[in-house]
Design an enzyme around this catalytic site. Sequence first.
Site, PDB file in Angstrom:
ATOM      1  N   ASP A 111      28.553  47.508  55.449  1.00  0.00           N
ATOM      2  CA  ASP A 111      29.015  48.708  56.153  1.00  0.00           C
ATOM      3  C   ASP A 111      29.489  49.806  55.209  1.00  0.00           C
ATOM      4  O   ASP A 111      30.141  50.755  55.629  1.00  0.00           O
ATOM      5  CB  ASP A 111      30.121  48.346  57.151  1.00  0.00           C
ATOM      6  CG  ASP A 111      31.264  47.574  56.503  1.00  0.00           C
ATOM      7  OD1 ASP A 111      31.269  47.427  55.265  1.00  0.00           O
ATOM      8  OD2 ASP A 111      32.153  47.127  57.246  1.00  0.00           O
ATOM      9  N   LYS A 162      44.288  43.104  52.016  1.00  0.00           N
ATOM     10  CA  LYS A 162      45.096  43.719  53.083  1.00  0.00           C
ATOM     11  C   LYS A 162      46.597  43.502  52.857  1.00  0.00           C
ATOM     12  O   LYS A 162      47.272  42.790  53.629  1.00  0.00           O
ATOM     13  CB  LYS A 162      44.660  43.187  54.450  1.00  0.00           C
ATOM     14  CG  LYS A 162      43.130  43.122  54.600  1.00  0.00           C
ATOM     15  CD  LYS A 162      42.572  43.872  55.765  1.00  0.00           C
ATOM     16  CE  LYS A 162      41.104  44.186  55.610  1.00  0.00           C
ATOM     17  NZ  LYS A 162      40.107  43.193  55.934  1.00  0.00           N
TER      18      LYS A 162
HETATM   19  N1  GDD Z   1      27.268  36.555  57.032  1.00  0.00           N
HETATM   20  C1  GDD Z   1      28.546  36.803  57.268  1.00  0.00           C
HETATM   21  N2  GDD Z   1      29.341  35.796  57.750  1.00  0.00           N
HETATM   22  N3  GDD Z   1      29.018  38.048  57.051  1.00  0.00           N
HETATM   23  C2  GDD Z   1      30.323  38.288  57.306  1.00  0.00           C
HETATM   24  C3  GDD Z   1      31.192  37.300  57.809  1.00  0.00           C
HETATM   25  C4  GDD Z   1      30.653  35.974  58.049  1.00  0.00           C
HETATM   26  O1  GDD Z   1      31.339  35.038  58.485  1.00  0.00           O
HETATM   27  N4  GDD Z   1      32.419  37.873  57.955  1.00  0.00           N
HETATM   28  C5  GDD Z   1      32.301  39.157  57.563  1.00  0.00           C
HETATM   29  N5  GDD Z   1      31.035  39.429  57.170  1.00  0.00           N
HETATM   30  C6  GDD Z   1      30.492  40.694  56.654  1.00  0.00           C
HETATM   31  C7  GDD Z   1      30.669  41.901  57.556  1.00  0.00           C
HETATM   32  O2  GDD Z   1      29.510  42.079  58.374  1.00  0.00           O
HETATM   33  C8  GDD Z   1      30.797  43.044  56.551  1.00  0.00           C
HETATM   34  O3  GDD Z   1      29.538  43.588  56.141  1.00  0.00           O
HETATM   35  C9  GDD Z   1      31.410  42.392  55.334  1.00  0.00           C
HETATM   36  O4  GDD Z   1      31.240  40.971  55.487  1.00  0.00           O
HETATM   37  C10 GDD Z   1      32.897  42.719  55.181  1.00  0.00           C
HETATM   38  O5  GDD Z   1      33.541  42.451  56.415  1.00  0.00           O
HETATM   39  P1  GDD Z   1      34.433  43.566  57.132  1.00  0.00           P
HETATM   40  O6  GDD Z   1      34.898  42.975  58.415  1.00  0.00           O
HETATM   41  O7  GDD Z   1      33.741  44.879  57.163  1.00  0.00           O
HETATM   42  O8  GDD Z   1      35.670  43.596  56.130  1.00  0.00           O
HETATM   43  P2  GDD Z   1      36.691  44.768  55.859  1.00  0.00           P
HETATM   44  O9  GDD Z   1      36.045  46.090  55.898  1.00  0.00           O
HETATM   45  O10 GDD Z   1      37.891  44.573  56.724  1.00  0.00           O
HETATM   46  O11 GDD Z   1      37.146  44.427  54.348  1.00  0.00           O
HETATM   47  C11 GDD Z   1      36.186  44.175  53.342  1.00  0.00           C
HETATM   48  O12 GDD Z   1      35.619  45.380  52.861  1.00  0.00           O
HETATM   49  C12 GDD Z   1      36.555  46.277  52.200  1.00  0.00           C
HETATM   50  C13 GDD Z   1      35.750  47.495  51.738  1.00  0.00           C
HETATM   51  O13 GDD Z   1      35.174  48.146  52.778  1.00  0.00           O
HETATM   52  C14 GDD Z   1      36.856  43.406  52.183  1.00  0.00           C
HETATM   53  O14 GDD Z   1      35.847  42.997  51.295  1.00  0.00           O
HETATM   54  C15 GDD Z   1      37.888  44.278  51.467  1.00  0.00           C
HETATM   55  O15 GDD Z   1      38.405  43.601  50.326  1.00  0.00           O
HETATM   56  C16 GDD Z   1      37.238  45.577  51.020  1.00  0.00           C
HETATM   57  O16 GDD Z   1      38.222  46.453  50.423  1.00  0.00           O
HETATM   58 MG    MG Z   2      34.175  46.816  56.475  1.00  0.00          MG
END
Ligand code: GDD
Ligand code: MG
Length: 334
Positions: A111, A162
Amino acid sequence: MHAVVLVGGFGTRLRPLTLATPKPLLPIANLPLLERLMASLARGGVSDAVLSLGFKPEPFLDAFPSNVCAGVRLTYAVEDRPLDTAGAIGFAARQAEIHKHDESFVVANGDVLCDLDISALVKFHKSNGAQATIHLTPVEDPSQYGVVETNPQGKVLRFVEKPSPGETNSRNVNGGTYVFEVSALERMPGVAPLSIERNTFPEMVRDGQLFGYATSDYWIDAGRPESYVRANIDLLQRESIHQVEAVSNSAQIAKSAMVTQSVVGRNCTVGENAQIIRSVLLEGSSVDQDAVVVDSAVMGRIGSFAQVTSCLVGVDGEVRSGAVLRDAKVPDAS
Ligand code: GDD
Ligand code: MG
């Protein structure tokens, strides 16, 4: 070079939009987010990507029937239960047999849109002999991200996912693009849920194996309501376009309507005197006469004289005539 792209999350924060379309396939200025991400991976030297999914790949197969996206060859790794980020990487990398092709591979959260030069990230990674290198980006409020402290050479001293207020002073966060050595897969068996942010990165920090590469170029995680809309508007501004109409004559916009800093998708209808301001109308949506839509993303239908601010309207969503809504999800998707 190979990449694992994480697209298995449920896109909960973008419901109800993601009830119809997986988050990576939502358009950013009329092109799927994933296509923009793949284009940036391709520019950095990625030839093959495995999409790490927790659900059926059909929408992706439909969107990219030739299994090529922005010049990158696609394969799919489908988990039978959510394996969380590190579990997903371990599973997908093995499925794609990445170890047979490369010593290093890229991982990207599905994303994120950014101007990172991935080849520069890879170069920095190799110059340190690191097991993994994270792209870092500065943000004002790090509480929703993985916050990273490094020494001046870029060695990561601390990774806190977080954080609560006061837990760290760093404003540099995990930008969601990584380079790994294949040896890092030993830490990610891919058979049970494991978090890269809460388990694997802190473990690598303890072993002195994790580096961070900070840049201050454009970066956004489009996975939240306001950032999804913002990513669309930013793209217009960055490309100096006033407004995007996908296939300009397939959207019907009344002459008296006002569309400002907004994206209008294919087959949308905008009625007389309607105002669309800093918003995204996704393919097939409609806004009836005299309605006002501000800072919102719409897949469904906005009735006449309605006023909608900071809302997400799903494909089955209908805002009735004259309604005044702020910060709402239609239908309610909480
Ligand atoms: N295949 C798979 N399986 N993908 C997953 C799973 C899972 O169980 N859980 C999450 N994802 C994927 C989501 O689709 C997304 O592309 C990515 O892993 C990160 O998940 P998000 O839910 O978007 O996390 P976030 O935005 O709260 O936090 C993450 O991104 C931040 C930057 O945008 C973390 O990596 C943070 O450390 C980071 O700063
Ligand atoms: Mg994200």
